[in-house]
Design an enzyme around this catalytic site. Sequence first.
Site, PDB file in Angstrom:
ATOM      1  N   ASP A 106       1.053  -1.121  -0.052  1.00 48.62           N
ATOM      2  CA  ASP A 106      -0.027  -0.009  -0.072  1.00 48.62           C
ATOM      3  C   ASP A 106       0.808   1.310  -0.015  1.00 48.62           C
ATOM      4  OD1 ASP A 106      -2.629   1.319   0.192  1.00 48.62           O
ATOM      5  OD2 ASP A 106      -1.647   2.007   2.416  1.00 48.62           O
ATOM      6  N   GLU A 191      -1.397  -0.966  -5.960  1.00 51.68           N
ATOM      7  CA  GLU A 191      -2.555  -0.367  -6.348  1.00 51.68           C
ATOM      8  C   GLU A 191      -2.449   0.464  -7.834  1.00 51.68           C
ATOM      9  OE1 GLU A 191      -5.138   1.600  -2.649  1.00 51.68           O
ATOM     10  OE2 GLU A 191      -2.822   2.180  -2.851  1.00 51.68           O
ATOM     11  N   CYS A 242     -12.803  -4.752   5.403  1.00 49.90           N
ATOM     12  CA  CYS A 242     -12.169  -5.625   6.316  1.00 49.90           C
ATOM     13  C   CYS A 242     -11.332  -7.021   5.453  1.00 49.90           C
ATOM     14  CB  CYS A 242     -13.112  -6.150   7.385  1.00 49.90           C
ATOM     15  SG  CYS A 242     -12.258  -7.306   8.526  1.00 49.90           S
ATOM     16  N   CYS A 245     -13.397 -10.435   6.882  1.00 49.97           N
ATOM     17  CA  CYS A 245     -14.864 -10.874   6.527  1.00 49.97           C
ATOM     18  C   CYS A 245     -15.241  -9.927   5.324  1.00 49.97           C
ATOM     19  CB  CYS A 245     -15.592 -10.291   7.826  1.00 49.97           C
ATOM     20  SG  CYS A 245     -16.031  -8.540   8.289  1.00 49.97           S
ATOM     21  N   CYS A 260     -12.914  -3.923  13.182  1.00 51.03           N
ATOM     22  CA  CYS A 260     -13.932  -4.271  12.382  1.00 51.03           C
ATOM     23  C   CYS A 260     -15.368  -4.688  13.215  1.00 51.03           C
ATOM     24  CB  CYS A 260     -13.761  -5.548  11.571  1.00 51.03           C
ATOM     25  SG  CYS A 260     -15.080  -6.236  10.573  1.00 51.03           S
ATOM     26  N   CYS A 263     -16.540  -8.634  12.502  1.00 54.85           N
ATOM     27  CA  CYS A 263     -15.953  -9.743  12.879  1.00 54.85           C
ATOM     28  C   CYS A 263     -14.791  -9.421  14.167  1.00 54.85           C
ATOM     29  CB  CYS A 263     -15.208 -10.549  11.912  1.00 54.85           C
ATOM     30  SG  CYS A 263     -13.718  -9.470  11.216  1.00 54.85           S
ATOM     31  N   ASP A 270      -3.312   0.936   7.054  1.00 52.78           N
ATOM     32  CA  ASP A 270      -2.561   0.593   5.965  1.00 52.78           C
ATOM     33  C   ASP A 270      -2.107  -1.052   5.532  1.00 52.78           C
ATOM     34  OD1 ASP A 270      -2.453   3.288   5.485  1.00 52.78           O
ATOM     35  OD2 ASP A 270      -0.642   3.841   6.245  1.00 52.78           O
TER      36      ASP A 270
END
Length: 295
Positions: A106, A191, A242, A245, A260, A263, A270
Amino acid sequence: MKGVRNVGFRRVKRGENPGYPRFKGKGRYDSFTFPQAGTTGVKLQEGGKRVLLYGLGSVKVKLHRPLEGKLKTATVKREGEHWYIVFTCEVEPRPLPPNDGVVGIDLGTNPHFLVTSEGERVEAPRYFQKAQAKLAAAQRSLARKKRGSRRREKARRRLARLYRKIANQRRDFHHKLARRLVNRYGTIVHEDLNILGLARSRTAKGVLDAGLAQFLQTLAYKAEEAGRRVVGVDPRHTSQDCPVCGHREKRPLWMRVSTCPQCGTFLHRDVAAALNILARARTEPSGMGTAWAVP
């Protein structure tokens, strides 16, 4: 004269005033190329201590490293007060041993330049930001000098040296980081960022200081040379989903860690984005050019 004639006729055809020939100042061009350096135009002498340039003569040179392969072109260029000669050689590819390691990265600007899916964090060097005070002083000094004076030229060179140092620092950082990733992993997923769009946003200063486009270009060519694979994936929602999940939740940028609500997974923003980037290389449609394959 050929260039002047073409420019004049082109303006006349458009119904414009052809004007006068443009004065070619000594600083207009900073480089020239010998397109067939391997056959004519350029020749190394005295074991690489001098180089013979057709039309100029024999010039001292300090080779960064011995030339390998077949010499194709040579470009003489100027950077500030320094002159360089860049040789382009055709060499056989030398791939690294096979590696099944995969990683998602990232990219960012502050405080981390890069965070991997394994949790490794690389701080953003921010070379331009650190040198801003010196740059501002040098620019003010240049603005006070009389145009055409020797003092103005001296101030201009001082400012150019500062910018050149920043560019060299950034390039060195990119090369070392890209080499480290290529040596460690067989597949690197990042990305597919719209760098041009980011450079027009409110984060433009940090994006340009980080040099994200230059880093991705460096990473790509080093990976190709080493027989590694670099994959770009869709960047949308990578920091909101997330990785365990798949629950999506919008979070403000200042929130660097979160849990989250579905979950209970606790992760750094990051790191979660890097995990999502890695997972997308396996799930995106093959038509996007990001089909998963380990070399």
